[in-house]
Design an enzyme around this catalytic site. Structure first.
Site, PDB file in Angstrom:
ATOM      1  N   GLU A 129      -8.676  33.090 -36.947  1.00 26.45           N
ATOM      2  CA  GLU A 129      -7.991  32.414 -38.041  1.00 26.45           C
ATOM      3  C   GLU A 129      -8.822  32.422 -39.328  1.00 26.45           C
ATOM      4  OE1 GLU A 129      -5.054  31.000 -38.221  1.00 26.45           O
ATOM      5  OE2 GLU A 129      -5.139  29.487 -39.796  1.00 26.45           O
ATOM      6  N   ASP A 130     -10.110  32.139 -39.215  1.00 25.47           N
ATOM      7  CA  ASP A 130     -10.901  31.872 -40.419  1.00 25.47           C
ATOM      8  C   ASP A 130     -11.945  32.921 -40.776  1.00 25.47           C
ATOM      9  OD1 ASP A 130      -9.519  29.540 -40.628  1.00 25.47           O
ATOM     10  OD2 ASP A 130     -11.074  28.283 -39.742  1.00 25.47           O
TER      11      ASP A 130
END
Ligand code: MN
Length: 741
Positions: free
Chosen positions: A80-81
């Site tokens: 996700e990051d």
């Protein structure tokens, strides 16, 4: 030592405690990988980002999940990051870990909007269905727990948003999975932001009296301990004040103060075996007075989320009630960690991993058979069918649509509305165009493109659609399509036949004739007549013969009425009573109405107000339709309408005093909706001995119901008696004469 490394070391120690032959090198590699990937990122608290995955992994380790889960927890925010990809994680840590990470990422990316309860339940199911592997949802719950613990650093808006989501989605899931301890913490943390004032009030009040609480808890605990020791029962006892949200809910639901809450305290007695549980129960009931109806044996009948314990509420000398839960250590594990604990035992036994069909089977059963004291929840979970049969997708508005597995955009479109399906020209999933036979996946956002000029469904769609709903609607469309063909054929035949007997079409379709013709053939519209001819329900020749009869009949009537209308106008406007043969002597008509100055003319009763004998009435000379009789209070006979151009067409009419056939009139009953309402209405009508020609009831969204009744009464006195009876029915607000439609 670096504090972060120290924290990692603590995690490793925790995991190795319950994992024989832990591959510490692999665990450490996961930590370094995450640390490097998140390098430079900070949390809102100002801490390095890696603290978060570490903390989540610690919570996962508290649940004693397997090493893959711990590694996935460490990596859970990488996709996700950071730049990390599924492939890379799969290469380094194996496909199972990558699948777990990706699962958690998908859940993280989901957007929730608060909806009505049914939608929330769908969201919860969708979340679980998306998880596939139960470990995904467990890691996600741990992730959410840590985020909630550190929520103070977020903006107030984010705090509320996340808290709401936690309260509505994650806490109920934790409950369903039997994870009591996590559920309580999630609820308390959420409440803190959802109702800060209420939360603080309880927190402070508990704090103020904490010494009193402690004293009470310690006193009771000591007494139980002593007694059980005397009996030679080996046990561990905990006493606690119940968690804040459960107190809050009781205060709110029963609008009580903290003092008035029945059981604020709970004790837990943990023993070695099941016979011990029942021995303890005996002692407790001997020492304190049990509260009737509060004993529950969840050992004999475990809760569907696997919870087992004996519950009882008792009252001590102080007159303060408290709950005692008695269980074994194994039951205690299950109560605290639910599915995670159970999974751990199973793994220990068979050394299997979750993910196989068999494993799913019992999880699925558990969720299906979910049955709580809460009946509503029981019903809503009855139909949970997690892994095979259903797929959950979003509308662009964020509503969840529940479809059978393998469903396509066609199924989706028809589930929204048949008009959407019938005008569909394409579909987008997550913003990309997809073919009609695309199999929808959980959590996807589906958008249907429609066009007014769409040609409608194609027959192939019947093969593509997976849901019965879509297939039925498509079939309906084709039936209707054929109907259109029928109408076209029927129309051609009908018109040809008219031509044959030399009746112009316009003579049939005029507003004055058409309703009569249709009534004669018992059909609602001209199209229905055409369709009936088209599919062979009747023949064009038969239909036209009826039309001709009707035209002849109407023609005679019309001639008569035209004459009557002319006479009336003359009478009431020019020289009343001078030329007409019937002057002031009212004559009876078959309708039971006399029209002033008119003989046997056609009288009909206005549909808008359905007058009955006794009602003050007034007549209106229609164009070619005789005299229409209205109640004087009918909006259509409003005095303002009786002036102006048409003033001359309003005539006085009166009832003939005689016993004539019954008159039909409509009543509307408004009442509080309840079982048996319609029955009571029917009973009232039958006891009033009136003939009922129609009765229909419909529930209103606000809990009221409207009952429409058509009755046949002889006069107003009889009608008033009926109204009176209806008014006496329980829950009836008013009974009105229908009018002005
Ligand atoms: Mn996270």
């Amino acid at each position: 030592m670096d504090p972060i490394l120290e924290r990692y070391q603590a995690l490793e120690d925790k995991v190795s405690l319950y994992t024989p032959n832990l591959d510490t090198r692999r665990l450490f590699e996961a930590f370094t990988y995450a640390d490097t990937a998140h390098n430079g990122q900070l949390r809102k608290s100002g801490e390095p980002y890696i603290i978060h995955p570490l903390a989540v992994a610690e919570i996962v380790a508290d649940l004693e999940l397997d090493v893959d889960s711990i590694i996935a927890a460490l990596l859970h925010d990488c996709i996700e990051d950071t730049d990390a990809t599924h492939q890379e994680i799969a290469k380094r840590f194996g496909e199972p870990v990558a699948a777990l990470v990706e699962g958690v990422t998908k859940l993280t990316q989901m957007q929730f909007v608060t909806k009505e309860e049914e939608q929330m339940e769908n969201l919860r199911k969708m979340l679980m269905a998306m998880s596939r592997d139960i470990r995904v949802i467990l890691i996600k719950i741990c992730d959410r727990l840590h985020n909630m613990r550190t929520m103070e650093y977020q903006s107030p808006r984010k705090q509320r948003e996340k808290s709401r989501e936690t309260m509505e989605i994650y806490a109920p899931i934790a409950h369903r999975l039997g994870m009591q301890k996590l559920k309580w913490e999630l609820e308390d943390l959420s409440l803190r932001y959802l109702d800060p004032v209420g939360y603080r009030e309880i927190e402070e009040e508990l704090a103020v009296r904490s010494s009193a609480h402690e004293e009470f808890l310690a006193g009771i605990q000591h007494r139980i301990q002593q007694r059980l020791e005397q009996e030679g029962i080996h046990c561990t006892i905990y006493g606690r004040v119940k968690h804040i949200y459960s107190i809050y809910r009781k205060m709110f639901a029963q609008s009580k103060t903290l003092d008035e809450i029945f059981d604020l305290y709970a004790f837990r007695v943990i023993v070695d075996d099941i016979p011990g549980c029942y021995n303890v129960l005996g002692c407790i009931h001997d020492m304190f007075k049990p509260v009737l109806g509060r004993f529950k044996d969840y050992i004999g009948t475990p809760k569907p989320n696997m919870y087992q314990s004996l519950h009882t509420t008792v009252i001590g000398r102080e007159g303060i009630p408290f709950e005692v839960q008695i269980r074994t250590w194994e039951m205690h594990q299950t109560a605290e960690y639910g599915i995670a604990a159970h999974w751990k035992y199973k793994q220990g036994l068979a050394n299997r991993k979750l993910g196989t069909e068999q494993e799913f089977e019992w999880v699925r059963k558990l969720l299906e058979n979910q049955q709580d004291t809460d009946a509503e929840e029981f019903v809503s979970t009855l139909k949970v069918d997690l892994f095979a049969d259903e797929v959950f997708v979003f509308t662009p508005n964020g509503d969840v649509v529940n479809l059978p597995a393998g469903a396509t955009p066609i199924d989706f479109a028809y589930s929204i509305h048949s008009a959407v399906g019938n005008t569909m020209v394409g579909a987008r999933v997550n913003g990309r165009m997809v073919p009609y036979d695309y199999a929808l996946q959980n959590g996807e956002i589906v958008e249907v493109l429609t066009s007014k000029s769409a040609k409608g469904p194609s027959r192939d769609w019947l093969k593509i659609a997976k849901s019965n709903e879509a297939r039925n609607k498509i079939r309906q469309w084709f039936k209707k399509e054929r109907r259109e063909e029928n109408i076209a054929t029927g129309r051609t035949a009908f018109e040809a036949e008219l031509k044959h007997v030399r009746i112009p079409l316009s003579a049939v379709t005029s507003d004055e004739v058409l309703p009569h013709v249709l009534r004669k053939v018992r059909l609602g519209t001209l199209d229905e007549l055409y369709a009936a001819i088209g599919y062979g329900g009747t023949t064009a020749a038969k239909a036209v013969a009826r039309v001709r009869d009707e035209l002849l009949r109407l023609g005679r009537l019309q001639a008569e009425k035209a004459a009557a209308a002319a006479r009336t106008t003359a009478e009431s406007v020019i020289v009343p009573g001078s030329t007409a043969p019937s002057t002031n002597t009212p004559k009876r008509t078959e309708s039971g109405i006399v029209v002033e100055g008119l003989g046997n003319c056609l009288v009909k009763f206005a549909k808008c107000c359905t007058p009955v004998p006794g009602d003050p009435v007034i007549g209106f000379i229609t164009r070619g339709y005789g005299v229409s009789v209205h109640r004087q209070d009918c909006p259509n006979a409003d005095p303002s309408r009786r002036r102006g151009e048409e003033a001359a067409r309003w005539v006085k009419v009166a009832w003939v005093e005689s016993s004539l056939p019954a008159y039909r009139t409509s009543l509307e009953v408004s009442a509080k909706d309840r079982d048996g309402l319609t029955l009571d209405v029917a009973m009232a009508l039958s006891s009033a001995k009136v003939k009922v020609s129609a009765l229909s009831a419909r529930a209103q969204p606000d809990g009221h119901a409207i009952v429409n009744i058509e009755v046949e009464v002889r006069d107003k006195t009889e009608l008033d008696a009926v109204i009176n009876r209806l008014n006496n029915i329980q829950g009836v607000y008013y009974v009105a004469r229908a009018s002005g439609k």
